[in-house]
Design a protein around this motif. Structure first.
Motif, PDB file in Angstrom:
ATOM      1  N   LEU A 273       0.727  -1.255  -0.214  1.00  0.00           N
ATOM      2  CA  LEU A 273      -0.060   0.146  -0.076  1.00  0.00           C
ATOM      3  C   LEU A 273       0.890   1.217   0.101  1.00  0.00           C
ATOM      4  CD1 LEU A 273      -2.655  -1.079   2.602  1.00  0.00           C
ATOM      5  CD2 LEU A 273      -2.860  -0.949   0.318  1.00  0.00           C
ATOM      6  N   ASP A 274       1.821   1.320   0.763  1.00  0.00           N
ATOM      7  CA  ASP A 274       2.868   2.204   0.960  1.00  0.00           C
ATOM      8  C   ASP A 274       3.335   2.807  -0.504  1.00  0.00           C
ATOM      9  OD1 ASP A 274       2.402   2.933   3.419  1.00  0.00           O
ATOM     10  OD2 ASP A 274       4.143   1.804   4.271  1.00  0.00           O
TER      11      ASP A 274
ATOM     12  N   ARG B 284       1.020   4.160  -2.812  1.00  0.00           N
ATOM     13  CA  ARG B 284       1.041   5.721  -2.511  1.00  0.00           C
ATOM     14  C   ARG B 284       1.948   6.439  -2.871  1.00  0.00           C
ATOM     15  NH1 ARG B 284      -0.293   3.189   2.607  1.00  0.00           N
ATOM     16  NH2 ARG B 284      -2.942   3.270   2.916  1.00  0.00           N
ATOM     17  N   GLU B 285       3.182   5.751  -2.878  1.00  0.00           N
ATOM     18  CA  GLU B 285       4.483   6.735  -3.397  1.00  0.00           C
ATOM     19  C   GLU B 285       4.310   6.807  -4.842  1.00  0.00           C
ATOM     20  OE1 GLU B 285       7.924   4.331  -2.434  1.00  0.00           O
ATOM     21  OE2 GLU B 285       7.466   4.441  -0.200  1.00  0.00           O
TER      22      GLU B 285
ATOM     23  N   LEU C 186       1.414   6.949  -6.561  1.00  0.00           N
ATOM     24  CA  LEU C 186       0.355   8.039  -7.161  1.00  0.00           C
ATOM     25  C   LEU C 186       0.888   9.354  -6.582  1.00  0.00           C
ATOM     26  CD1 LEU C 186      -2.664   6.020  -5.927  1.00  0.00           C
ATOM     27  CD2 LEU C 186      -1.856   6.187  -8.063  1.00  0.00           C
ATOM     28  N   GLU C 187       1.874   9.393  -5.573  1.00  0.00           N
ATOM     29  CA  GLU C 187       1.880  10.555  -5.058  1.00  0.00           C
ATOM     30  C   GLU C 187       3.097  11.457  -5.861  1.00  0.00           C
ATOM     31  OE1 GLU C 187       2.478  10.402  -0.898  1.00  0.00           O
ATOM     32  OE2 GLU C 187       0.208   9.904  -0.523  1.00  0.00           O
TER      33      GLU C 187
ATOM     34  N   SER D  60      -7.167  10.195  -8.816  1.00  0.00           N
ATOM     35  CA  SER D  60      -7.074   9.460  -7.572  1.00  0.00           C
ATOM     36  C   SER D  60      -7.568   7.830  -7.727  1.00  0.00           C
ATOM     37  CB  SER D  60      -7.494  10.141  -6.266  1.00  0.00           C
ATOM     38  OG  SER D  60      -8.889   9.974  -6.464  1.00  0.00           O
TER      39      SER D  60
ATOM     40  N   LYS E 177      -8.812   4.306  -5.749  1.00  0.00           N
ATOM     41  CA  LYS E 177      -9.390   3.673  -4.554  1.00  0.00           C
ATOM     42  C   LYS E 177      -8.768   2.327  -4.095  1.00  0.00           C
ATOM     43  CE  LYS E 177     -13.471   3.009  -1.610  1.00  0.00           C
ATOM     44  NZ  LYS E 177     -15.021   2.977  -1.466  1.00  0.00           N
TER      45      LYS E 177
END
Length: 263
Positions: free
Chosen positions: A111-112, A115-116, A118-119, A128, A130
């Protein structure tokens, strides 16, 4: 058993599944994945990218050591390509047995990583996504309670007896989940884009995606789902016997609706 292949092909596939490689982290051909998705999306049926990340061989060692099967950088490389496909083609992504052993820690690690990605600055103009996480870790206290109550049994006579000492000495214990938790999670969050799961039986996410789409068409429960069948012409298409239309290494499945079994 009564089959009506003409009716099934007329209605179109229930869903499509594209698998770029058998195990995440070992790299895959992005052009092959894109070609598979382009073919699958032509019918308009729900489509998902599904792949496993676990290993029976090295899984126990990973649980004991807390390490992942592949380097984090390898998972990030593959996930970056997969997420790009999810956004470009607007398909779903399901990954099971995160990190090789499917521990809760490695689900969180995946998950991290997502997120990295996507960010990252180059993703700022993208929509974004889900995410759903399914954890399969088993609490030591719960296992000790079940063992004392006689509710834990081996899978056969060759399996050593499971003892209290085994539980206490194991740094991390996971349960191998079937398709039901996947279906429950997707039903609870039908607008998801990415699903990352802990330790799972390899076919579980594949069965679950088919069941999820079958249930969306009916009012039945999980037990109402029946296996689908691939007509001969579809087998020819997938194997490339129709002139080499599909020759990539990525695997693609067309799942058709089957009639209920007749008594």
């Amino acid at each position: 058993m009564s089959l009506n292949l003409d009716q099934m092909t007329t209605r179109g596939p229930l869903c499509h599944i594209v698998t770029p490689i058998g195990m995440l982290g070992y790299g895959f051909s992005a052009p092959d994945l894109e070609k598979g998705l382009e073919i699958a999306l032509q019918s308009g049926s729900p489509t998902a990218i599904i792949l496993d990340s676990g290993s029976t061989d090295s899984g126990p060692a990973k649980l004991a050591l807390g390490s992942m099967t592949c380097p984090r950088s390898a998972y990030k490389r593959d996930l970056r390509q997969l997420i790009s496909a999810v956004k470009q083609y607007r398909v779903l992504l399901l990954i099971s047995s995160a990190g090789g052993d499917g521990s809760d820690a490695h689900v969180r690690e995946f998950l991290d990583i997502v997120r990295e990605i996507l960010e990252a600055p180059d993703q700022s103009d993208c929509r974004s996504l889900k995410m759903i996480a399914i954890y399969s870790g088993a609490r030591h206290e719960l296992l000790l309670e079940k063992l004392a109550a006689g509710k834990i049994a081996g899978c056969g006579p060759c399996v050593p007896e499971f003892t209290e000492q085994d539980i206490k000495q194991s740094p991390c214990i996971v349960g191998q989940i079937g398709p039901e938790p996947f279906v429950q999670a997707m039903n609870a969050h039908p607008d998801f884009d990415i699903l990352i799961a802990g330790r799972a039986y390899d076919p579980s996410p594949y069965v679950a995606f088919c069941a999820f789409n079958a249930l969306r068409e009916s009012t039945g429960d999980f037990s109402s789902v029946r296996p689908g069948y691939i007509p001969r012409d579809t087998e020819d298409h997938l194997s490339g016997r129709d002139g080499g239309h599909w020759t990539g290494e990525a695997q693609m499945a067309y799942v058709y609706r089957g009639e209920p079994l007749q008594a």
